[in-house]
Design a protein around this motif. Structure first.
Motif, mmCIF file in Angstrom:
data_model
loop_
_atom_site.group_PDB
_atom_site.id
_atom_site.type_symbol
_atom_site.label_atom_id
_atom_site.label_comp_id
_atom_site.label_asym_id
_atom_site.label_seq_id
_atom_site.Cartn_x
_atom_site.Cartn_y
_atom_site.Cartn_z
ATOM 1 N N GLN A 41 44.604 25.796 40.680
ATOM 2 C CA GLN A 41 45.653 26.616 40.094
ATOM 3 C C GLN A 41 45.031 27.619 39.131
ATOM 4 O O GLN A 41 44.655 27.254 38.008
ATOM 5 C CB GLN A 41 46.706 25.775 39.370
ATOM 6 N N PRO A 42 44.913 28.867 39.558
ATOM 7 C CA PRO A 42 44.412 29.912 38.644
ATOM 8 C C PRO A 42 45.403 30.144 37.516
ATOM 9 O O PRO A 42 46.601 29.859 37.665
ATOM 10 C CB PRO A 42 44.299 31.141 39.549
ATOM 11 N N PRO A 43 44.949 30.689 36.406
ATOM 12 C CA PRO A 43 45.861 30.927 35.281
ATOM 13 C C PRO A 43 47.012 31.839 35.676
ATOM 14 O O PRO A 43 46.801 32.905 36.266
ATOM 15 C CB PRO A 43 44.957 31.555 34.223
ATOM 16 N N GLY A 44 48.213 31.404 35.385
ATOM 17 C CA GLY A 44 49.399 32.197 35.655
ATOM 18 C C GLY A 44 49.835 32.244 37.109
ATOM 19 O O GLY A 44 50.749 32.998 37.456
ATOM 20 N N LYS A 45 49.191 31.446 37.959
ATOM 21 C CA LYS A 45 49.521 31.465 39.385
ATOM 22 C C LYS A 45 49.907 30.075 39.865
ATOM 23 O O LYS A 45 49.820 29.092 39.121
ATOM 24 C CB LYS A 45 48.327 31.999 40.187
ATOM 25 N N GLY A 46 50.297 29.982 41.108
ATOM 26 C CA GLY A 46 50.715 28.718 41.676
ATOM 27 C C GLY A 46 49.553 27.893 42.213
ATOM 28 O O GLY A 46 48.392 28.309 42.181
ATOM 29 N N LEU A 47 49.897 26.728 42.721
ATOM 30 C CA LEU A 47 48.901 25.833 43.296
ATOM 31 C C LEU A 47 48.433 26.356 44.653
ATOM 32 O O LEU A 47 49.222 26.864 45.449
ATOM 33 C CB LEU A 47 49.498 24.439 43.462
ATOM 34 N N GLU A 48 47.145 26.202 44.892
ATOM 35 C CA GLU A 48 46.549 26.623 46.162
ATOM 36 C C GLU A 48 45.781 25.449 46.755
ATOM 37 O O GLU A 48 44.837 24.948 46.154
ATOM 38 C CB GLU A 48 45.608 27.805 45.960
ATOM 39 N N TRP A 49 46.199 25.016 47.945
ATOM 40 C CA TRP A 49 45.481 23.960 48.659
ATOM 41 C C TRP A 49 44.208 24.552 49.249
ATOM 42 O O TRP A 49 44.248 25.589 49.923
ATOM 43 C CB TRP A 49 46.369 23.390 49.749
ATOM 44 N N MET A 50 43.078 23.852 49.006
ATOM 45 C CA MET A 50 41.787 24.382 49.448
ATOM 46 C C MET A 50 41.257 23.674 50.695
ATOM 47 O O MET A 50 40.606 24.295 51.541
ATOM 48 C CB MET A 50 40.765 24.237 48.325
ATOM 49 N N GLY A 51 41.509 22.390 50.790
ATOM 50 C CA GLY A 51 40.995 21.641 51.923
ATOM 51 C C GLY A 51 41.101 20.162 51.672
ATOM 52 O O GLY A 51 41.516 19.728 50.595
ATOM 53 N N ALA A 52 40.710 19.381 52.681
ATOM 54 C CA ALA A 52 40.851 17.935 52.573
ATOM 55 C C ALA A 52 39.818 17.205 53.404
ATOM 56 O O ALA A 52 39.302 17.736 54.408
ATOM 57 C CB ALA A 52 42.249 17.503 53.018
ATOM 58 N N ALA A 53 39.547 15.974 52.968
ATOM 59 C CA ALA A 53 38.740 15.037 53.740
ATOM 60 C C ALA A 53 39.671 13.969 54.274
ATOM 61 O O ALA A 53 40.452 13.384 53.514
ATOM 62 C CB ALA A 53 37.677 14.402 52.852
ATOM 63 N N GLY A 54 39.617 13.744 55.568
ATOM 64 C CA GLY A 54 40.454 12.729 56.159
ATOM 65 C C GLY A 54 39.812 11.353 56.123
ATOM 66 O O GLY A 54 38.595 11.224 55.975
ATOM 67 N N TYR A 55 40.640 10.322 56.291
ATOM 68 C CA TYR A 55 40.172 8.934 56.227
ATOM 69 C C TYR A 55 39.111 8.628 57.277
ATOM 70 O O TYR A 55 38.253 7.767 57.074
ATOM 71 C CB TYR A 55 41.350 7.978 56.403
ATOM 72 N N SER A 56 39.150 9.352 58.386
ATOM 73 C CA SER A 56 38.225 9.084 59.488
ATOM 74 C C SER A 56 36.939 9.897 59.407
ATOM 75 O O SER A 56 36.057 9.745 60.253
ATOM 76 C CB SER A 56 38.909 9.374 60.828
ATOM 77 N N GLY A 57 36.837 10.748 58.399
ATOM 78 C CA GLY A 57 35.631 11.546 58.260
ATOM 79 C C GLY A 57 35.769 12.972 58.725
ATOM 80 O O GLY A 57 34.784 13.715 58.735
ATOM 81 N N SER A 58 36.967 13.375 59.133
ATOM 82 C CA SER A 58 37.196 14.776 59.490
ATOM 83 C C SER A 58 37.495 15.586 58.230
ATOM 84 O O SER A 58 37.949 15.044 57.224
ATOM 85 C CB SER A 58 38.368 14.878 60.465
ATOM 86 N N PHE A 59 37.277 16.893 58.353
ATOM 87 C CA PHE A 59 37.489 17.779 57.216
ATOM 88 C C PHE A 59 38.351 18.954 57.638
ATOM 89 O O PHE A 59 38.254 19.444 58.770
ATOM 90 C CB PHE A 59 36.141 18.257 56.659
ATOM 91 N N TYR A 60 39.164 19.416 56.725
ATOM 92 C CA TYR A 60 40.145 20.452 56.999
ATOM 93 C C TYR A 60 40.077 21.476 55.866
ATOM 94 O O TYR A 60 39.876 21.111 54.704
ATOM 95 C CB TYR A 60 41.549 19.850 57.086
ATOM 96 N N TYR A 61 40.275 22.748 56.228
ATOM 97 C CA TYR A 61 40.097 23.814 55.251
ATOM 98 C C TYR A 61 41.219 24.833 55.317
ATOM 99 O O TYR A 61 41.778 25.103 56.379
ATOM 100 C CB TYR A 61 38.759 24.530 55.497
ATOM 101 N N SER A 62 41.489 25.417 54.138
ATOM 102 C CA SER A 62 42.378 26.570 54.097
ATOM 103 C C SER A 62 41.675 27.747 54.772
ATOM 104 O O SER A 62 40.531 28.059 54.442
ATOM 105 C CB SER A 62 42.686 26.932 52.652
ATOM 106 N N PRO A 63 42.347 28.408 55.698
ATOM 107 C CA PRO A 63 41.714 29.570 56.342
ATOM 108 C C PRO A 63 41.264 30.632 55.344
ATOM 109 O O PRO A 63 40.249 31.301 55.556
ATOM 110 C CB PRO A 63 42.824 30.104 57.259
ATOM 111 N N ALA A 64 42.008 30.761 54.251
ATOM 112 C CA ALA A 64 41.683 31.798 53.275
ATOM 113 C C ALA A 64 40.363 31.534 52.560
ATOM 114 O O ALA A 64 39.715 32.465 52.078
ATOM 115 C CB ALA A 64 42.807 31.908 52.254
ATOM 116 N N LEU A 65 39.955 30.281 52.502
ATOM 117 C CA LEU A 65 38.741 29.921 51.759
ATOM 118 C C LEU A 65 37.661 29.334 52.654
ATOM 119 O O LEU A 65 36.597 28.948 52.167
ATOM 120 C CB LEU A 65 39.090 28.919 50.652
ATOM 121 N N ARG A 66 37.927 29.250 53.940
ATOM 122 C CA ARG A 66 37.068 28.503 54.856
ATOM 123 C C ARG A 66 35.612 28.964 54.805
ATOM 124 O O ARG A 66 34.696 28.147 54.836
ATOM 125 C CB ARG A 66 37.573 28.633 56.292
ATOM 126 N N SER A 67 35.397 30.262 54.674
ATOM 127 C CA SER A 67 34.030 30.778 54.736
ATOM 128 C C SER A 67 33.208 30.397 53.511
ATOM 129 O O SER A 67 31.969 30.451 53.547
ATOM 130 C CB SER A 67 34.056 32.302 54.886
#
Length: 120
Positions: A41-67
């Motif tokens: 959450q940047p100052p004065g802005k809303g929450l932004e989901w960046m990515g996640a690690a799954g229970y099985s070892g997979s990983f998921y990313y926000s397209p906006a930050l993926r690179s």
């Protein structure tokens, strides 16, 4: 009851890599069907989901930050990590780790958050 705790440097210089760790206690990061996310959450802005690690070892990313984003996990330490490369002052934010019981589902447990400032 699961507890999450973020740790890492509070100040990062522009162009460097931001690295954070989320330590999890009271529950295993490999337990079905949980997902372990990074949100900011940047100052004065809303929450932004960046990515996640799954229970099985997979990983998921926000397209906006993926690179620029990499998420990893260490099951022996029951922790997961975030790396964000080539940071700019726009990456200044409070960074949170959190848990959900399905991918993109509601986040039911949160860490307290860690302020990270990008500045020279």
């Amino acid at each position: 009851q699961v507890t999450l705790q973020e740790s890492g440097p509070g100040l990062v210089k522009p162009s460097q890599t931001l690295s954070l760790i989320c330590n999890v206690s009271g529950g295993s990061i490999t337990t079905q069907f949980y997902y372990w996310s990074w949100i900011r959450q940047p100052p004065g802005k809303g929450l932004e989901w960046m990515g996640a690690a799954g229970y099985s070892g997979s990983f998921y990313y926000s397209p906006a930050l993926r690179s620029r984003t990499s998420i990893s996990r260490d099951t022996s330490q029951n922790q997961f990590s975030l790396q964000l490369t080539s940071v700019t002052p726009e990456d200044t934010a409070v960074y949170y780790c959190a848990r959900s019981n399905r991918l993109y589902g509601p986040l039911d447990s949160w860490g307290q958050g860690i302020q990270v400032t990008v500045s020279s």
